[in-house]
Design an enzyme around this catalytic site. Structure first.
Site, PDB file in Angstrom:
ATOM      1  N   LEU A  73       3.618  10.526   6.996  1.00  9.55           N
ATOM      2  CA  LEU A  73       3.746  11.411   8.164  1.00  9.55           C
ATOM      3  C   LEU A  73       3.641  12.901   7.816  1.00  9.55           C
ATOM      4  CD1 LEU A  73       6.635   9.572  10.095  1.00  9.55           C
ATOM      5  CD2 LEU A  73       4.174   9.342  10.467  1.00  9.55           C
ATOM      6  N   ASN A  99       0.970  12.084  19.546  1.00  8.24           N
ATOM      7  CA  ASN A  99       1.772  11.053  18.874  1.00  8.24           C
ATOM      8  C   ASN A  99       3.016  11.710  18.271  1.00  8.24           C
ATOM      9  OD1 ASN A  99       2.702   9.473  16.460  1.00  8.24           O
ATOM     10  ND2 ASN A  99       1.145   8.041  17.163  1.00  8.24           N
ATOM     11  N   ASN A 128       5.429   6.759  17.965  1.00  3.71           N
ATOM     12  CA  ASN A 128       5.244   5.999  16.730  1.00  3.71           C
ATOM     13  C   ASN A 128       6.564   5.329  16.332  1.00  3.71           C
ATOM     14  OD1 ASN A 128       4.620   4.975  14.262  1.00  3.71           O
ATOM     15  ND2 ASN A 128       3.687   6.852  13.461  1.00  3.71           N
ATOM     16  N   CYS A 131       5.514   3.233  11.859  1.00  2.60           N
ATOM     17  CA  CYS A 131       4.994   3.710  10.571  1.00  2.60           C
ATOM     18  C   CYS A 131       5.709   2.974   9.436  1.00  2.60           C
ATOM     19  CB  CYS A 131       5.198   5.220  10.423  1.00  2.60           C
ATOM     20  SG  CYS A 131       4.714   5.793   8.780  1.00  2.60           S
ATOM     21  N   LYS A 166       3.808   2.602  20.351  1.00  2.07           N
ATOM     22  CA  LYS A 166       2.865   2.034  19.365  1.00  2.07           C
ATOM     23  C   LYS A 166       3.580   0.972  18.534  1.00  2.07           C
ATOM     24  CE  LYS A 166      -0.659   3.266  15.985  1.00  2.07           C
ATOM     25  NZ  LYS A 166      -1.430   4.356  15.399  1.00  2.07           N
ATOM     26  N   THR A 267      -9.790   3.732  11.207  1.00  2.53           N
ATOM     27  CA  THR A 267     -10.340   3.849   9.854  1.00  2.53           C
ATOM     28  C   THR A 267     -11.839   4.170   9.840  1.00  2.53           C
ATOM     29  OG1 THR A 267      -8.656   2.289   9.192  1.00  2.53           O
ATOM     30  CG2 THR A 267     -10.458   2.599   7.644  1.00  2.53           C
TER      31      THR A 267
END
Ligand code: SIN
Length: 306
Positions: A73, A99, A128, A131, A166, A267
């Site tokens: 993060l 986010n 989030n 994570c 998320k 990605t």
């Protein structure tokens, strides 16, 4: 051309192709590489209350059909985000989803209150709770129904903008976490964040990532993402935003057939920052070829054998 418009809560998006948090910076870094205004939305990098350096390197490694990250993060903190980035977003026509990450409820609340106290064009927040690369907060929320509900409820009391929770795939039952978010007032859920993974170098006998484990993303996790979205779609009433290994228009269509209202490309942006333009074009071609006028006609329409 098909109509690609999608609606989530009270927000409408020009198309269902968004970019995922952490894979597109703050959305302002490379205007020469991609026209961000053609995106359905930009989900900006996770923001915490204070700036963070993130985890020590090595924190990214390529893996078969994907990559593993443990960024931890790293970000500029909410004060700088408000001062430097919100004014830039005023000039964009694409929607911005901010986010947010935190170590406890108080941190998420403080960040959201700070953003809500200034005028801005952001369309909503992605929260989030998934994570895998930090010791406190993050996934701690996303693996527990009660904590997910408590956080969602608290944030619902602060904003009328979109709240998208998320979700983590690193749980035994993603549907129960999704249902908790829905009951507590979330407008949508996004799924999936990365899958906990490890990479080892046999020659050096070392783990490739400083924190030993990291989050696997890319085409390697697409089947996991599709299953999660399909399971969520069967039980939830709110929209689902699909994430995980989307590289082509066909991948996006598969997520929509599984039940996603929109998708986030992650990605693939590292390999080709303009790939979303190709994905939008090829989704359009696919819809035209199947005589569909609206991309929303795909949502949840997968045919299963049983
Ligand atoms: C990270 O910063 O480590 C990745 C963010 C995430 O997995 O949510």
């Amino acid at each position: 051309m098909a109509n690609l418009t999608v609606t989530i809560g009270n927000e409408s998006f020009d198309n269902p192709i968004w970019v995922a948090s952490g894979t597109f910076g703050y959305g302002t870094e490379a205007p020469e590489l991609v026209d961000v205004n053609q995106l359905g939305a930009i989900v900006t990098k996770s923001i915490t209350r204070q700036p963070r350096e993130g985890n020590p390197p090595p924190r990214i490694v390529e893996s078969p059909s994907g990559m593993i990250n443990s960024i931890g993060l790293a970000n500029i903190g909410v004060e700088k985000y408000i001062k430097e980035l919100l004014p830039i977003y005023e000039g964009l026509s694409t929607k911005i989803i901010m986010n947010i990450a935190g170590i406890d409820i108080q941190e998420y609340v403080e960040i959201m209150e700070m953003v809500e106290s200034v005028s801005s064009v952001i369309a909503g927040y992605e929260i989030n709770i998934s994570c895998p690369n930090v010791k406190k907060g993050g996934m701690e929320f996303g693996v527990d129904c009660e904590m997910t509900a408590k956080l969602t409820e608290k944030l619902r009391g602060i904003t009328e903008r979109l709240i998208i929770m998320k979700l983590s795939p690193n749980v035994s039952d993603i549907v129960s976490i999704g249902l908790s978010a829905e009951k507590a007032g979330a407008d949508a859920v996004s799924a999936i964040n990365t899958v906990v993974g490890m990479s080892i170098n046999a020659k050096t006998e070392m783990s490739d990532i400083y924190t030993t484990y990291g989050g696997l993303s890319g085409p390697a996790i697409k089947p996991i993402g599709l299953a999660a979205v399909h399971k969520l779609y069967k039980k939830l009433g709110i929209p689902i935003i699909g994430i995980g290994g989307i590289v082509t228009g066909e991948d996006a269509a598969e997520y929509m057939l599984a039940g996603a209202t929109a998708v986030q490309v992650g990605t693939a942006n590292f390999r080709h920052p303009g790939i979303t333009e190709n994905i939008i074009d090829s989704l359009n071609t696919l819809l035209n070829d199947s005589n569909r006028s609206f991309s929303s006609e795909l949502i949840g329409k997968v045919r299963t054998h049983s």
